[in-house]
Scaffold this motif. Sequence first.
Motif, PDB file in Angstrom:
ATOM      1  N   GLU A   1       2.030   9.156   4.912  1.00 52.68           N
ATOM      2  CA  GLU A   1       1.496   8.114   4.041  1.00 52.68           C
ATOM      3  C   GLU A   1       1.155   6.847   4.835  1.00 52.68           C
ATOM      4  O   GLU A   1       0.131   6.210   4.586  1.00 52.68           O
ATOM      5  CB  GLU A   1       2.491   7.789   2.926  1.00 52.68           C
ATOM      6  CG  GLU A   1       2.721   8.921   1.943  1.00 52.68           C
ATOM      7  CD  GLU A   1       1.455   9.341   1.221  1.00 52.68           C
ATOM      8  OE1 GLU A   1       0.592   8.468   0.966  1.00 52.68           O
ATOM      9  OE2 GLU A   1       1.324  10.536   0.913  1.00 52.68           O
TER      10      GLU A   1
ATOM     11  N   ALA B   1       2.233   1.714  -3.457  1.00 54.25           N
ATOM     12  CA  ALA B   1       1.224   2.238  -4.387  1.00 54.25           C
ATOM     13  C   ALA B   1       1.012   3.739  -4.191  1.00 54.25           C
ATOM     14  O   ALA B   1       0.879   4.485  -5.165  1.00 54.25           O
ATOM     15  CB  ALA B   1      -0.092   1.485  -4.198  1.00 54.25           C
ATOM     16  N   SER B   2       1.003   4.191  -2.932  1.00 48.45           N
ATOM     17  CA  SER B   2       0.765   5.610  -2.674  1.00 48.45           C
ATOM     18  C   SER B   2       1.962   6.473  -3.053  1.00 48.45           C
ATOM     19  O   SER B   2       1.795   7.638  -3.427  1.00 48.45           O
ATOM     20  CB  SER B   2       0.408   5.822  -1.200  1.00 48.45           C
ATOM     21  OG  SER B   2       1.522   5.548  -0.359  1.00 48.45           O
ATOM     22  N   LEU B   3       3.171   5.905  -2.967  1.00 50.51           N
ATOM     23  CA  LEU B   3       4.375   6.670  -3.289  1.00 50.51           C
ATOM     24  C   LEU B   3       4.820   6.501  -4.741  1.00 50.51           C
ATOM     25  O   LEU B   3       5.693   7.234  -5.219  1.00 50.51           O
ATOM     26  CB  LEU B   3       5.520   6.258  -2.359  1.00 50.51           C
ATOM     27  CG  LEU B   3       5.366   6.614  -0.880  1.00 50.51           C
ATOM     28  CD1 LEU B   3       6.530   6.048  -0.071  1.00 50.51           C
ATOM     29  CD2 LEU B   3       5.279   8.129  -0.680  1.00 50.51           C
TER      30      LEU B   3
ATOM     31  N   LYS C   1      -2.091   7.231   6.873  1.00 49.85           N
ATOM     32  CA  LYS C   1      -3.269   7.034   6.029  1.00 49.85           C
ATOM     33  C   LYS C   1      -3.584   5.546   5.868  1.00 49.85           C
ATOM     34  O   LYS C   1      -4.749   5.130   5.917  1.00 49.85           O
ATOM     35  CB  LYS C   1      -3.034   7.649   4.645  1.00 49.85           C
ATOM     36  CG  LYS C   1      -2.970   9.167   4.621  1.00 49.85           C
ATOM     37  CD  LYS C   1      -2.689   9.648   3.203  1.00 49.85           C
ATOM     38  CE  LYS C   1      -2.437  11.145   3.157  1.00 49.85           C
ATOM     39  NZ  LYS C   1      -2.076  11.601   1.776  1.00 49.85           N
ATOM     40  N   ILE C   2      -2.547   4.750   5.686  1.00 44.00           N
ATOM     41  CA  ILE C   2      -2.738   3.312   5.504  1.00 44.00           C
ATOM     42  C   ILE C   2      -3.293   2.683   6.783  1.00 44.00           C
ATOM     43  O   ILE C   2      -4.230   1.866   6.742  1.00 44.00           O
ATOM     44  CB  ILE C   2      -1.408   2.652   5.107  1.00 44.00           C
ATOM     45  CG1 ILE C   2      -0.980   3.141   3.727  1.00 44.00           C
ATOM     46  CG2 ILE C   2      -1.517   1.126   5.128  1.00 44.00           C
ATOM     47  CD1 ILE C   2       0.455   2.795   3.355  1.00 44.00           C
TER      48      ILE C   2
ATOM     49  N   ASP D   1      -7.006   3.090   7.385  1.00 43.89           N
ATOM     50  CA  ASP D   1      -7.907   2.369   6.493  1.00 43.89           C
ATOM     51  C   ASP D   1      -8.507   1.188   7.249  1.00 43.89           C
ATOM     52  O   ASP D   1      -7.770   0.318   7.732  1.00 43.89           O
ATOM     53  CB  ASP D   1      -7.129   1.879   5.275  1.00 43.89           C
ATOM     54  CG  ASP D   1      -8.002   1.167   4.249  1.00 43.89           C
ATOM     55  OD1 ASP D   1      -9.167   0.842   4.565  1.00 43.89           O
ATOM     56  OD2 ASP D   1      -7.509   0.912   3.135  1.00 43.89           O
TER      57      ASP D   1
ATOM     58  N   ARG E   1       0.834  -1.211   0.000  1.00 47.01           N
ATOM     59  CA  ARG E   1       0.000   0.000   0.000  1.00 47.01           C
ATOM     60  C   ARG E   1       0.869   1.261   0.000  1.00 47.01           C
ATOM     61  O   ARG E   1       0.537   2.246  -0.665  1.00 47.01           O
ATOM     62  CB  ARG E   1      -0.930  -0.025   1.213  1.00 47.01           C
ATOM     63  CG  ARG E   1      -1.989  -1.121   1.158  1.00 47.01           C
ATOM     64  CD  ARG E   1      -2.714  -1.264   2.495  1.00 47.01           C
ATOM     65  NE  ARG E   1      -3.857  -2.162   2.420  1.00 47.01           N
ATOM     66  CZ  ARG E   1      -3.778  -3.485   2.509  1.00 47.01           C
ATOM     67  NH1 ARG E   1      -2.593  -4.071   2.675  1.00 47.01           N
ATOM     68  NH2 ARG E   1      -4.869  -4.231   2.436  1.00 47.01           N
ATOM     69  N   LEU E   2       1.960   1.229   0.755  1.00 48.10           N
ATOM     70  CA  LEU E   2       2.866   2.370   0.770  1.00 48.10           C
ATOM     71  C   LEU E   2       3.502   2.551  -0.597  1.00 48.10           C
ATOM     72  O   LEU E   2       3.636   3.678  -1.098  1.00 48.10           O
ATOM     73  CB  LEU E   2       3.943   2.173   1.841  1.00 48.10           C
ATOM     74  CG  LEU E   2       4.983   3.290   1.984  1.00 48.10           C
ATOM     75  CD1 LEU E   2       4.317   4.605   2.361  1.00 48.10           C
ATOM     76  CD2 LEU E   2       6.050   2.905   3.026  1.00 48.10           C
TER      77      LEU E   2
END
Length: 330
Positions: A278, A64-66, A281-282, A285, A61-62
Motif C-alpha cells: 500500500e 484511506a487505502s486501508l 502505491k502511495i 503517485d 493516504r495510507l
Amino acid sequence: MLHAAARMLALTASILTVGMFGAAHVRAQDAAGFPNKPIQVIVPFPAGVGVDVVVRIIGPRLGASLGQSVVVENRPGAGGNIGHDLAARAPKDGYTLLGTASNFVANPSLYRKVNYDPLKDFVPVIGLIRTPSVLVVPADSPIKSVQELIALAKASPGKISYASGGNGSMAHFSGELFKTLAGVDMLHVPYKGAPDIMTSLLGKQTDLAFPVLVSVLPQLKAGTLRALGVTSTKRSPQLPDVPTMYEVMNPGFDIESENGMVAPAGVRPEVVAKLNAEIVKILRDPAVSGPLIANGFEVVGSTPAEFGARLKNDVAKFADIVSKSGAKVD
C-alpha cells in the motif's frame, strides 16, 4: 502391521497437510482483515522534523487505502531513543509502526546503552526516502574545492571548523567520516539543528558543514552557500554540477540519510507485505513523489528484504564511523 503403519503415516501426513493449509488460510484471512482499528506511527522527533514530514504525507493516504485512520505520534527525546524503545515494546500486531532515520541504526554504537536492537527487535517494512549530505562553505569562502579543503586542513590541523546539528547527527557523522578518510583534523562545533548550522556558516562562526541536502537546498539556490561535494554514490539531480565525494577523494565515501518504517519483531509477514504494498502505491503517485523529488529527496519504496539489507549495512557503517572517530554520546 506394515499396512497399518503405512496407513498411520499416510493419515499423519494428511493431517499435517490439512493443518498447514488451515494455518496458511487463517494467516491469509488475518492479513485480509487487517487493519480493523487505527494504526499508530511513532515518530521519534518533534513535528515537522525529518521523517515526520514524509510520514504525515503518507499517513492520510495510507489510512484511506486501508479504511482505517493512521495516527502519527511524536515521541522525541534522547536522540530518538525514547521513540525507538516505545516502539520496540509495542504489541506485535502491526498496529504500531516506527518511522526511522539514521539515528535508529547509529544510536546503538553512539550511545553507551540503548534498550533496543534495530535488527533483532524490529522487522523492516519499507524504505521511504533518502537524501545525501552536502559539503558546503559560505559563498565567499576562499575554499573552492574538496582538494583545497584537504590541503588547507592538513596545513593547519584543528584550525578549520565544521558545524553540525549535534552529536550523532548526519552532519556530524559525515564530518567525522571525511576527517578519517582525508586524514585531517578539524574542529567539530555541534549545534541544536539545521537552522543553527546555517546561522553559523552565514555568520562566519564556522568554516563549513555537511548538512543534508533538503535542509540546505534553498541557500544553495539563493547563492549564499556553495556546494563542494555530495555524499551519495551518484550526483544529485538538484545539483548536477556538484561532484560526488567519490569523484574528488581517494578513497571516496557515501553516506545518506534514509527514512523508513519498521514494525516490532513478530508482526506477521502477511501484514508487513500488505503495508509495504500500500505504501509503495502511495510513493509511486506523482502527486506524492513529485514534490519530494523537487525538494531533494530520492523516493525509494523498497521491499522489506531490501530495506532490511540496508539497515544491516547502515548498522555496520555507523558502528565503523563511531569506532574510528571516537564519537560518543553519554
